[in-house]
Write a protein that holds these residues in place. Structure first.
Motif, PDB file in Angstrom:
ATOM      1  N   TYR A  26       0.843  -1.188   0.000  1.00  0.00           N
ATOM      2  CA  TYR A  26       0.000   0.000   0.000  1.00  0.00           C
ATOM      3  C   TYR A  26       0.883   1.244   0.000  1.00  0.00           C
ATOM      4  N   ALA A  27       0.577   2.181  -0.871  1.00  0.00           N
ATOM      5  CA  ALA A  27       1.285   3.467  -0.873  1.00  0.00           C
ATOM      6  C   ALA A  27       0.318   4.515  -0.345  1.00  0.00           C
ATOM      7  N   LEU A  28       0.615   5.055   0.824  1.00  0.00           N
ATOM      8  CA  LEU A  28      -0.257   6.058   1.432  1.00  0.00           C
ATOM      9  C   LEU A  28       0.426   7.413   1.369  1.00  0.00           C
ATOM     10  N   HIS A  29      -0.352   8.454   1.128  1.00  0.00           N
ATOM     11  CA  HIS A  29       0.226   9.794   1.050  1.00  0.00           C
ATOM     12  C   HIS A  29      -0.284  10.688   2.158  1.00  0.00           C
ATOM     13  N   LEU A  30      -1.577  10.673   2.343  1.00  0.00           N
ATOM     14  CA  LEU A  30      -2.185  11.582   3.307  1.00  0.00           C
ATOM     15  C   LEU A  30      -2.707  10.840   4.526  1.00  0.00           C
ATOM     16  N   LEU A  31      -3.209   9.644   4.305  1.00  0.00           N
ATOM     17  CA  LEU A  31      -3.823   8.916   5.411  1.00  0.00           C
ATOM     18  C   LEU A  31      -2.769   8.379   6.370  1.00  0.00           C
ATOM     19  N   PRO A  32      -3.052   8.392   7.670  1.00  0.00           N
ATOM     20  CA  PRO A  32      -2.135   7.779   8.636  1.00  0.00           C
ATOM     21  C   PRO A  32      -2.035   6.274   8.353  1.00  0.00           C
ATOM     22  N   SER A  33      -0.829   5.707   8.533  1.00  0.00           N
ATOM     23  CA  SER A  33      -0.699   4.296   8.155  1.00  0.00           C
ATOM     24  C   SER A  33      -1.529   3.381   9.046  1.00  0.00           C
ATOM     25  N   GLY A  34      -1.979   3.879  10.208  1.00  0.00           N
ATOM     26  CA  GLY A  34      -2.851   3.091  11.083  1.00  0.00           C
ATOM     27  C   GLY A  34      -4.150   2.677  10.416  1.00  0.00           C
ATOM     28  N   ILE A  35      -4.454   3.278   9.274  1.00  0.00           N
ATOM     29  CA  ILE A  35      -5.699   2.938   8.580  1.00  0.00           C
ATOM     30  C   ILE A  35      -5.707   1.467   8.161  1.00  0.00           C
ATOM     31  N   LEU A  36      -4.519   0.872   8.082  1.00  0.00           N
ATOM     32  CA  LEU A  36      -4.430  -0.524   7.648  1.00  0.00           C
ATOM     33  C   LEU A  36      -4.541  -1.503   8.816  1.00  0.00           C
ATOM     34  N   SER A  37      -4.593  -0.997  10.046  1.00  0.00           N
ATOM     35  CA  SER A  37      -4.686  -1.889  11.205  1.00  0.00           C
ATOM     36  C   SER A  37      -6.095  -1.864  11.763  1.00  0.00           C
ATOM     37  N   PRO A  38      -6.811  -2.990  11.646  1.00  0.00           N
ATOM     38  CA  PRO A  38      -8.168  -3.019  12.191  1.00  0.00           C
ATOM     39  C   PRO A  38      -8.087  -2.756  13.705  1.00  0.00           C
ATOM     40  N   GLY A  39      -8.999  -2.032  14.251  1.00  0.00           N
ATOM     41  CA  GLY A  39      -8.968  -1.763  15.696  1.00  0.00           C
ATOM     42  C   GLY A  39      -8.287  -0.459  16.025  1.00  0.00           C
ATOM     43  N   LEU A  57     -10.143  11.879  -0.714  1.00  0.00           N
ATOM     44  CA  LEU A  57     -11.271  11.034  -1.116  1.00  0.00           C
ATOM     45  C   LEU A  57     -10.831   9.941  -2.090  1.00  0.00           C
ATOM     46  N   SER A  58      -9.865  10.266  -2.937  1.00  0.00           N
ATOM     47  CA  SER A  58      -9.445   9.218  -3.879  1.00  0.00           C
ATOM     48  C   SER A  58      -8.602   8.161  -3.162  1.00  0.00           C
ATOM     49  N   GLU A  59      -7.826   8.582  -2.152  1.00  0.00           N
ATOM     50  CA  GLU A  59      -7.068   7.595  -1.384  1.00  0.00           C
ATOM     51  C   GLU A  59      -8.024   6.682  -0.596  1.00  0.00           C
ATOM     52  N   LEU A  60      -9.069   7.295  -0.053  1.00  0.00           N
ATOM     53  CA  LEU A  60     -10.054   6.504   0.707  1.00  0.00           C
ATOM     54  C   LEU A  60     -10.760   5.502  -0.202  1.00  0.00           C
ATOM     55  N   SER A  61     -11.191   5.970  -1.392  1.00  0.00           N
ATOM     56  CA  SER A  61     -11.933   5.027  -2.245  1.00  0.00           C
ATOM     57  C   SER A  61     -11.010   3.938  -2.778  1.00  0.00           C
ATOM     58  N   GLY A  62      -9.728   4.288  -3.004  1.00  0.00           N
ATOM     59  CA  GLY A  62      -8.763   3.272  -3.446  1.00  0.00           C
ATOM     60  C   GLY A  62      -8.616   2.159  -2.403  1.00  0.00           C
ATOM     61  N   LEU A  63      -8.586   2.533  -1.140  1.00  0.00           N
ATOM     62  CA  LEU A  63      -8.458   1.533  -0.079  1.00  0.00           C
ATOM     63  C   LEU A  63      -9.740   0.719   0.068  1.00  0.00           C
ATOM     64  N   GLU A  64     -10.885   1.425  -0.016  1.00  0.00           N
ATOM     65  CA  GLU A  64     -12.167   0.714   0.116  1.00  0.00           C
ATOM     66  C   GLU A  64     -12.322  -0.338  -0.976  1.00  0.00           C
ATOM     67  N   GLU A  65     -11.874   0.013  -2.202  1.00  0.00           N
ATOM     68  CA  GLU A  65     -11.943  -0.961  -3.304  1.00  0.00           C
ATOM     69  C   GLU A  65     -11.121  -2.205  -3.004  1.00  0.00           C
ATOM     70  N   ARG A  66     -10.065  -2.036  -2.173  1.00  0.00           N
ATOM     71  CA  ARG A  66      -9.226  -3.192  -1.831  1.00  0.00           C
ATOM     72  C   ARG A  66      -9.673  -3.840  -0.511  1.00  0.00           C
ATOM     73  N   GLY A  67     -10.865  -3.453  -0.051  1.00  0.00           N
ATOM     74  CA  GLY A  67     -11.445  -4.110   1.124  1.00  0.00           C
ATOM     75  C   GLY A  67     -10.988  -3.561   2.461  1.00  0.00           C
ATOM     76  N   VAL A  68     -10.322  -2.400   2.477  1.00  0.00           N
ATOM     77  CA  VAL A  68      -9.873  -1.824   3.751  1.00  0.00           C
ATOM     78  C   VAL A  68     -11.012  -0.977   4.335  1.00  0.00           C
ATOM     79  N   ASP A  69     -11.312  -1.199   5.616  1.00  0.00           N
ATOM     80  CA  ASP A  69     -12.364  -0.422   6.278  1.00  0.00           C
ATOM     81  C   ASP A  69     -11.815   0.958   6.649  1.00  0.00           C
ATOM     82  N   THR A  70     -12.407   1.997   6.089  1.00  0.00           N
ATOM     83  CA  THR A  70     -11.897   3.355   6.337  1.00  0.00           C
ATOM     84  C   THR A  70     -12.859   4.175   7.208  1.00  0.00           C
TER      85      THR A  70
END
Ligand code: IMP
Length: 427
Positions: A50-63, A80-93
């Motif tokens: 995952y390449a994150l630019h704006l979102l904190p990397s904690g977004i990938l840790s459930p909990g 918004l585009s980073e959020l939708s990119g993650l949601e498409e890959r099944g990450v809960d944002t």
């Protein structure tokens, strides 16, 4: 140990994403406190990168609750585009929280960033072109637009008008560009309001409450110590404070609440953009570090400048951040060199200097003084304990630790989540 700051000890790109992610499972909140989408974190989870630019990397840790603090500058389109990119890959944002006081990067900030860089010519900073500097400039000038302004059309219009009044004059008269229409900007910004509304809250109150309840809060710096607008290699810096004090102003927590400050330190040095870099290599060793280390910017795709480890810088980072620990990253990249130079001091106009010179001209003239440390050839990527490392790799780490002024508590030996040797727990 409820409050930790994790930051870059060099010029950024030290591998902070990996370190934050390593802690992610035991952390309740991961907070970004400065910078914007000029940052780039690569996090490898299993076979996913995952390449994150704006979102904190904690977004990938459930909990874990990811938080964008008041000190961050937010480009809503990128967010918004980073959020939708993650949601498409099944990450809960859905847990993301954004400070209503964070400033917005608008299209005119990005335009200003690009035109001023072009105007500077050979004196340019080499910015990421993401509008970071102009947005912070507006914040300090008190003509910035904040996230909360998205929810009041009348206020938003007045503020955009105030910001563009002067900028349009500059764009048209100085840079020969067309003026930007207020309505166009307001309409674009209002278009983001509904999608963002649910994430916005008083993050300062929330984080202080969390600390009162002994929750574990991790403050994650973008960029690095030497890119700090106050403590870095000014003017070749970013426009915010990645250093530890920035966590307090950029998240609204007092310095007495911070328990530990962890500096992420690459086993060699890299830099993106212009500015002095005493240990920079222009030979095949530099090329080898770049290739083996994958030293290409996550955000800009630019090749990073590469050089040997600089202990003067590491010591400086310990001092200005009050570092309690280091996380040494990318040690595996150094495998295969017979001996490895480490910069222990500078020579400046015939003087030997062991502290970072505060004078810009001196730093531009600094020549590295190297000590040679013996290398190793064994593959270290499977090492789980410090004692699994070859003797020379152990000695390299110990030497760096001694020169840098804080204990090395973890070592990265490969890009994967589990390719880390933990020596002391961070919690
Ligand atoms: P800006 O932050 O886009 O204004 O760029 C200012 C300087 O900071 C430039 O030299 C950039 O290359 C550098 N910079 C900004 N963000 C990062 C980062 O995340 N890693 C490394 N360098 C960065």
């Amino acid at each position: 140990m409820p409050a930790l700051v994790l930051l870059g000890a060099q010029w950024g790109d030290e591998g902070k994403g990996k370190a934050t992610d390593l802690l992610g499972g035991s952390v309740d909140y991961v907070v970004r406190y400065q910078g914007g989408n000029n940052a780039g974190h690569t996090v490898v989870v299993g076979d996913q990168k995952y390449a994150l630019h704006l979102l904190p990397s904690g977004i990938l840790s459930p909990g874990c609750v990811p938080v964008i603090g008041n000190g961050v500058v937010v480009d809503p389109a990128v967010l918004l585009s980073e959020l939708s990119g993650l949601e498409e890959r099944g990450v809960d944002t859905s847990k993301l929280l954004i400070s209503g006081n964070a400033h917005l990067i608008t299209p005119y900030h990005t335009t200003m960033d690009k035109v001023t860089e072009r105007f500077l010519g050979k004196r340019r900073i080499g910015t990421t072109g993401r509008g970071i500097g102009p947005t912070y400039a507006d914040k300090i000038n008190r003509v910035g637009i904040r996230v909360q302004d998205l929810f009041d059309e009348s206020i938003l219009t007045q503020k955009v008008e105030a910001a563009l009044d002067q900028k349009n004059q500059i764009l048209a008269k100085l840079y020969n560009r067309r003026a930007i229409a207020v309505e166009e900007v307001v309409e674009e910004l209002l278009g983001y309001a509904d999608a963002l509304r649910g994430y916005v809250c008083d993050t300062t109150l929330l984080l202080n409450d969390a600390l009162d309840q002994d929750k574990v809060v991790l403050f994650e710096g973008g960029q690095g110590t030497l890119l700090d607008v106050d403590h870095g290699t000014y003017p070749f810096v970013t426009s915010s404070n990645p250093t530890a004090g920035g966590a307090c102003t950029g998240a609204g927590v007092g310095p007495t609440r911070i328990d530990r400050v962890i500096g992420i330190l690459k086993a060699y040095t890299t830099r993106v953009g212009a500015g002095p870099f005493p240990t920079e290599l222009f030979d095949e060793d530099g090329e080898k570090l770049r290739t083996i280390g994958g030293e290409r910017g996550v955000t800009t795709g630019r090749d990073r400048r590469c050089g040997w480890f600089d202990a003067v810088i590491a010591r400086y980072a310990t001092r200005v951040n009050g570092l309690t620990d280091f996380f040494l990253t990318k040690l595996d990249v150094l495998t295969g060199w017979e001996s490895i130079p480490v910069c222990v001091a500078y020579e400046i106009d015939g003087r030997r200097v062991t502290e970072l010179p505060y004078n810009q001209t001196d730093f531009h003239h600094a020549e590295p003084v190297y000590e040679m440390l013996p290398g190793w050839s064994e593959d270290i990527s499977g090492a789980k304990e410090f004692s699994d490392l070859p003797k020379n790799a152990q000695a390299y780490v110990k030497a760096l630790e001694e020169m840098s002024g804080a204990p090395v508590s973890a070592i990265g030996v490969g890009p994967g989540r589990d390719e880390t040797i933990q020596i002391n727990s961070f919690l």
